[in-house]
Design an enzyme around this catalytic site. Structure first.
Site, short mmCIF file in Angstrom:
data_model
loop_
_atom_site.label_atom_id
_atom_site.label_comp_id
_atom_site.label_asym_id
_atom_site.label_seq_id
_atom_site.Cartn_x
_atom_site.Cartn_y
_atom_site.Cartn_z
N HIS A 157 38.53 89.90 136.02
CA HIS A 157 39.11 90.38 134.76
C HIS A 157 39.95 91.64 134.98
CE1 HIS A 157 36.29 87.65 132.72
NE2 HIS A 157 35.36 88.13 133.53
N SER A 278 66.71 102.26 141.16
CA SER A 278 67.17 102.25 139.77
C SER A 278 68.55 102.89 139.69
CB SER A 278 66.19 103.02 138.88
OG SER A 278 66.76 103.31 137.63
N LYS A 284 62.78 105.92 141.58
CA LYS A 284 62.19 104.59 141.48
C LYS A 284 62.26 103.81 142.80
CE LYS A 284 60.72 102.72 138.42
NZ LYS A 284 61.45 101.95 137.38
N GLU A 291 58.92 90.53 142.19
CA GLU A 291 59.14 90.13 140.80
C GLU A 291 60.01 88.89 140.71
OE1 GLU A 291 58.78 94.58 138.77
OE2 GLU A 291 60.76 93.71 139.18
#
Length: 480
Positions: A157, A278, A284, A291
């Site tokens: 979980h 970024s 970043k 992704e």
């Protein structure tokens, strides 16, 4: 534009250009060009052997086909966009080279069995390539399992649950990928039967030798029913499914890497080569490759849906809907292969932040089950022990302590069954090493798992090499 087809004798008027554009499959089936020539070479050899066409005609056709094969291999073969598909391109090119005798090549076969044979040959190579890519990723994960003896919080979980090792975690992904590789190879074996000779749907009146053609093309045997042979796309749908499930497993792995590389977790650092920055935030470091792997899974699953819906209501036998069978599977396999390649690069260069992980392991009371097991070994029922430890956890939260911070006197307030040895019992190393059941996270169990996956890896490698050698030997015989 002058329309040229192989079936125009029945018609008084040429195709409208819009019809040709709408029905053309050249954007997809050009990838089958080499396999189409190989299938034709095997077919003409059979026509010669069975005395269906004269030897001299077979010699001329064979010479022409080998010339086309050489052009395809060198990249010199020019596709005529005025023709409807690659098969027509090759047949017209053959007649340009050898004259009208080239028209005898199509004796005893149909476009229906020709196309599905080409597609199967293409997919055989694609499957072996994908399984090799899966195994490269498995090998990268094996290296992690061998080298990273780090205890991490195992999650359920997405909450801290029990201590496990990085090796056990890597092996969990390996076993998923092993099943993926097995599914692909099982699908390979199921589709490795030759449809050529089924003709349009009912077989042919010519005395052909289907076994000879199947052997020449590296198939196990001919397919057994002519109607099934030209209508069957189970093999394509199955590969779309295999691709989808493998992509889902990659997506799960990508999700973990995304979470683990976040500042909140900071378990791992993904190499700069496989991250991006970024345009506005200089600090970043984004896990964009992971992704994208996660994102591309949607397209691959969508291709499976395309195959299922396309074939769900088709009557026997061939229907033109089946022209749309190639793009979904080809795109899925190509996208999956690229995702596997990139994931392998990420995994191979991954760095684990051991100090951060060591601190995170102490959080979340992940040795609570072991504390309950300790009481159970002292004679308390596990259910009662569960309740006692739950009360200890509540006390620790109130006092902002971990189990190891509690004195023996504090523990005895909850049960007189606690003794000095409890601290060794609930150390993270002890928690891991006592989980020595088959498949567990102990070092001994991990070694057994590693031995299994390495042996499976070697067997698959042998299978891929064996099948590739069979196919390549067939091509060498046909073109020489």
């Amino acid at each position: 534009m002058v329309n040229r087809t192989l079936w125009s004798g029945r018609f008084n008027r040429d195709l409208d250009n819009s019809t040709l554009e709408f029905t053309s499959s050249l954007d997809v089936d050009t990838a089958l060009s080499f396999y189409d020539v190989m299938g034709s070479l095997a077919h003409v050899n059979m026509l010669r052997k069975c005395k269906i066409i004269p030897d001299k005609d077979a010699d001329v056709i064979t010479s022409g086909l080998r010339s086309i094969a050489a052009q395809i291999e060198s990249g010199e073969f020019k596709v005529d966009r005025s023709l409807e598909d690659i098969h027509t391109n090759i047949e017209f090119k053959l007649t340009d080279i050898v004259g009208s005798v080239g028209g005898k090549l199509h004796t005893g076969r149909s476009r229906n069995d020709q196309v599905v044979t080409d597609f199967k040959m293409y997919l055989r190579d694609a499957v072996l390539d994908v399984v090799s890519s899966i195994d490269r990723l498995i090998n990268a994960l094996i290296e992690i399992a061998r080298s990273e003896n780090i205890i991490i919080p195992g999650l359920t979980h997405t909450q801290h649950a029990q201590p496990v090792t990085v090796a056990q975690h890597a092996l969990a992904h390996i076993f998923k990928l092993e099943r993926d590789a097995s599914r692909f190879l099982e699908a390979f074996d199921r589709m490795n039967y030759c449809p050529l000779g089924s003709a349009a749907l009912a077989g042919t009146t010519y005395p052909i030798d289907r076994e000879m053609v199947a052997e020449a093309l590296g198939f196990k045997a001919p397919t057994q029913n002519s109607m099934d042979s030209v209508s069957d796309r189970d093999f394509a749908t199955e590969l779309a499914f295999c691709s989808s499930l493998t992509a889902i497993h990659l997506s799960s792995m990508a999700e973990e890497l995304i979470i683990w590389s976040s500042q909140e977790f900071n378990f791992v650092e993904i190499d700069d080569m496989y991250t991006t920055g970024s345009s506005i935030m200089p600090q970043k470091k984004n896990p964009d490759i992971a992704e994208l792997i996660r994102g591309k899974t949607g397209n691959i699953v969508g291709n499976l849906v395309t195959m299922l819906v396309m074939t769900k209501g088709l009557p026997l036998t061939y229907n033109r809907d089946l022209q749309e069978d190639k793009a979904p599977v080809m795109l899925s396999l190509d996208s999956l292969r690229k995702c596997l390649m990139m994931m392998c690069k990420i995994v191979s260069t991954l760095k684990f932040n051991e100090n951060v992980i060591a601190n995170k392991v102490t959080l979340g009371f992940i040795n609570a089950t072991d504390l309950a097991d300790y009481l159970a070994t002292r004679g308390l029922t596990f259910r009662d022990a569960h309740g006692v430890v739950g009360a200890v956890v509540r006390y620790c939260i109130e006092k902002n302590k971990n189990f190891g911070d509690l004195s023996l006197d504090e523990l005895k307030k909850f049960s007189e069954l606690f003794y000095d040895d409890v601290y060794n019992y609930i150390s993270m190393e002890s928690c891991v090493e006592r989980r020595n059941s088959s498949g567990g996270t102990s070092s001994q169990s991990t070694e057994i798992q590693l031995e299994h996956v390495v042996q499976s890896y070697v067997r698959r490698k042998d299978k891929i090499m064996r099948e590739s050698n069979i196919i390549n030997t067939c091509w060498s015989r046909l073109v020489s």
